[in-house]
Design a protein around this motif. Sequence first.
Motif, short mmCIF file in Angstrom:
data_model
loop_
_atom_site.label_atom_id
_atom_site.label_comp_id
_atom_site.label_asym_id
_atom_site.label_seq_id
_atom_site.Cartn_x
_atom_site.Cartn_y
_atom_site.Cartn_z
N GLN A 1 65.18 -23.55 -13.88
CA GLN A 1 64.77 -22.33 -14.07
C GLN A 1 63.92 -21.73 -14.47
O GLN A 1 63.94 -20.85 -14.56
CB GLN A 1 66.24 -21.34 -14.80
CG GLN A 1 67.84 -22.52 -14.60
CD GLN A 1 69.25 -21.76 -14.49
OE1 GLN A 1 69.32 -20.57 -14.27
NE2 GLN A 1 69.46 -21.92 -16.17
N SER B 1 69.95 -24.43 -10.28
CA SER B 1 68.87 -23.14 -10.58
C SER B 1 68.04 -23.18 -10.04
O SER B 1 67.18 -22.39 -9.76
CB SER B 1 67.74 -24.93 -11.38
OG SER B 1 68.01 -24.80 -12.80
N ARG C 1 68.95 -23.69 -25.14
CA ARG C 1 70.02 -23.40 -25.12
C ARG C 1 70.67 -22.73 -25.92
O ARG C 1 71.36 -21.73 -25.13
CB ARG C 1 70.93 -24.32 -24.82
CG ARG C 1 69.85 -24.80 -22.78
CD ARG C 1 70.70 -26.19 -22.46
NE ARG C 1 69.97 -27.10 -21.24
CZ ARG C 1 70.32 -28.36 -21.10
NH1 ARG C 1 70.46 -28.84 -21.96
NH2 ARG C 1 68.76 -28.92 -20.53
N TRP D 1 69.74 -18.85 -25.77
CA TRP D 1 69.90 -18.42 -24.28
C TRP D 1 71.36 -17.60 -24.54
O TRP D 1 72.02 -16.63 -24.05
CB TRP D 1 70.44 -19.63 -23.17
CG TRP D 1 71.21 -19.09 -21.43
CD1 TRP D 1 70.69 -17.61 -21.60
CD2 TRP D 1 71.16 -19.91 -20.10
NE1 TRP D 1 71.48 -18.08 -20.20
CE2 TRP D 1 71.31 -19.14 -19.40
CE3 TRP D 1 71.03 -20.70 -20.84
CZ2 TRP D 1 71.83 -20.08 -18.02
CZ3 TRP D 1 71.84 -21.85 -19.38
CH2 TRP D 1 72.26 -21.26 -17.87
N HIS E 1 77.76 -24.66 -14.17
CA HIS E 1 76.48 -24.66 -13.11
C HIS E 1 77.13 -24.26 -11.67
O HIS E 1 76.74 -23.48 -11.00
CB HIS E 1 75.14 -25.60 -13.09
CG HIS E 1 74.73 -25.83 -14.07
ND1 HIS E 1 73.43 -24.96 -14.57
CD2 HIS E 1 74.67 -26.66 -15.48
CE1 HIS E 1 72.99 -24.82 -15.61
NE2 HIS E 1 73.83 -26.20 -15.96
N ALA F 1 67.94 -28.24 -14.35
CA ALA F 1 66.51 -27.08 -15.51
C ALA F 1 65.61 -26.94 -14.76
O ALA F 1 64.74 -26.42 -16.22
CB ALA F 1 66.50 -27.71 -16.92
N ARG G 1 76.12 -23.18 -22.87
CA ARG G 1 76.30 -22.55 -21.49
C ARG G 1 78.00 -22.26 -21.26
O ARG G 1 77.42 -21.31 -20.57
CB ARG G 1 75.56 -23.61 -20.74
CG ARG G 1 74.03 -23.76 -20.83
CD ARG G 1 74.03 -25.47 -19.57
NE ARG G 1 74.83 -26.72 -19.92
CZ ARG G 1 74.00 -27.65 -19.92
NH1 ARG G 1 73.36 -27.51 -18.81
NH2 ARG G 1 74.07 -28.56 -20.39
N GLU H 1 64.86 -21.63 -20.94
CA GLU H 1 66.10 -21.41 -20.62
C GLU H 1 66.93 -20.79 -22.23
O GLU H 1 67.43 -19.45 -22.21
CB GLU H 1 66.91 -22.30 -20.97
CG GLU H 1 67.29 -23.53 -19.30
CD GLU H 1 68.40 -24.45 -19.04
OE1 GLU H 1 69.08 -25.26 -20.40
OE2 GLU H 1 68.74 -25.18 -18.15
#
Length: 663
Positions: free
Chosen positions: A311, A369, A183, A186, A436, A309, A108, A250
């Motif tokens: 999203q 998110s 992730r 991602w 985030h 999470a 991330r 993700e």
Amino acid sequence: MTLPRRLAALLMVLALAVTGAIAPQTATAATATLTNLRHLDFLLDEVRPVAVAGHDTYLLGSQPALLMPWTYADARDNGQFARVGGGSLDPATGHYGQGAFNADDVARAAVVYLRHWRLTGSSDSRAKAYELLRSVAYLQTDTGANRGRTVLWIQSDGTLNPSAEPVELPDPSDSGPSYWQARSLWAFGEGYAAFRRSDPAFAAFLQQRIQLSVRALERDVLSRYRHFDVADGRRVPAWLIVDGADATSEAVLGLAAYVRVAPRDAHARRALGRFAEGIADLSAGSRETWPYDAILPWTQSRSLWHAWASQTGAALARAAATLDRRALARPAVAEALSFDPTLLTGDGADNGWLPTPVETVQIAYGVDSRVQSLLAVADTTGTDVAGPLAALHASWFFGANRSGEAMYSPATGVTFDGLEADGRINRNSGAESTIHGLLTMLALDAHPRVRALATSLHGAPVRNGLRTVEAESASPTTGSVSTPASAWTGESSWSGGAYLHLATGQQATIALGGSRRQTLVEPVSWQPENGRARTRWTGGTATLGTLSHRVGEQGITAAPGALLPQLLRRSVAGDSSLTVTATRGAVDVDALLLRPALSTATFVGDRAVTLLFSVSGRQLYRAEQAGSVRTYDARGGLVAVGAVAAGASVTVPARGVVVLVTR
């Protein structure tokens, strides 16, 4: 993913200490750049990995150092932070029970620097994105039975720790599909899209790692495409990563970024579409019934939603745009139009509804998110109302929360780790919160109008929306209150840790309190598998509805039954009371969910912004001050812009939204 990991993630913030006294500052102007990478830069450290079979990365022989963010940063009284790992520290070895760095945060953090580089052109962010992507690749297992999966933890001396304490599932961490694998995908996907022209050789390496991950997911989960499980009578997709729309979303973000620029990769394109279909299948409820068109995160529970999470809306919107399959975006739009106004007029992005909002800690991951999902819906579907709703969620970072204090500092880049139910702030600032917070700031910097509204609001909101009344507060009652040893049922949680038990013929009267506005009522009760119990609900002399208490086959869930809300046929005045009678069989009533037909929230700061949301039918609202009005219909389209005088009525369309701004 099995229960301990998901539950641990949901409840983790409860255990975090509230320390320090570091005060973030709000943005000084609506046009100021919000993204400040300083604190994330501070968390970064170099590690030289130990040679181990199955783990390698791009140019490791000539570039042996890898870059990774420390997992946590504990606040100190002098305004500084101490970087620490996860779990207990062994002073003799310098190893943590979990590790110093983890794949979730490495991946991330790479996304943060990638997006910052692409937004600003920063060469420093480009360099750090490159290094972090190399680190993500090192944590991916590239040979053997676990190829394509990812090890979660690594120590500061470069030793991998595939079996952490406390135990992570799967264990070892690369023995099956996982959040960290999703992730990593991602990051790989966004990395390939960013580097494909400026560094084709590195992009080709990332493409190989994407394909390695996709092949593993084809073996592990996509082999069950179009197979369905049963969860308390509901059909649910069997091909999601760790049975979750949360983790899968993700991965979809990375696949969408990759497929957009590599459309000929048939495996990735197919995986993107199939994962998106599975996420869309978990859309639940309606405008009027729980969970109000939210996309549920976990196939093993019909009674759980969490903000972190979440999203899922962003994933569906991006997948729909990439694949040109508009239908995939419909659940994301429905969630934006129904569930997000319910959150904003209720208590905000609470960490967990199970099914009542029992986990009311709020964290940056959850708020971000919601912001990401709404902006993706706005960008890809043209749903106008999603932009203002994203701004109202994002204002949480600048003080529009129950504490009235900023959770992010543009001056330092610090995002605090959490906001407790009682308004206390956890003033630590670890990698997840920092990441985030920055992802939201990057999104706001890319959407100046949304940023201007969000940064203008920095006081505790006044809300009149969804609330909970505990059934065990009933008085009088011929029933009895039961307090189970654990509030957790295996897939949901008893609100308040107790419930009201009614045997056949017993009844209870429950006071509702609150406003005089008409209110929709959803009693939350235990629904046994193939149960036969029934209850009658009355208010005064009026019958409000009769409920049957049952669900279908247990299937893959943890218990034969589910804790679920059911909507009564008739609404009530919010300050009244109602009576429930068990007419057949015994019933366990947990709580009542109450939603005013016109739900409202007023956000304050440099201006006052009132969000009006019609849960059911056309509504009228009396404006106390003069201001401007933007009216959105049930489809989220802007239908009117105008002014309103003090004392005048504002019309809210049936199931629509109005944003009223006064100064």
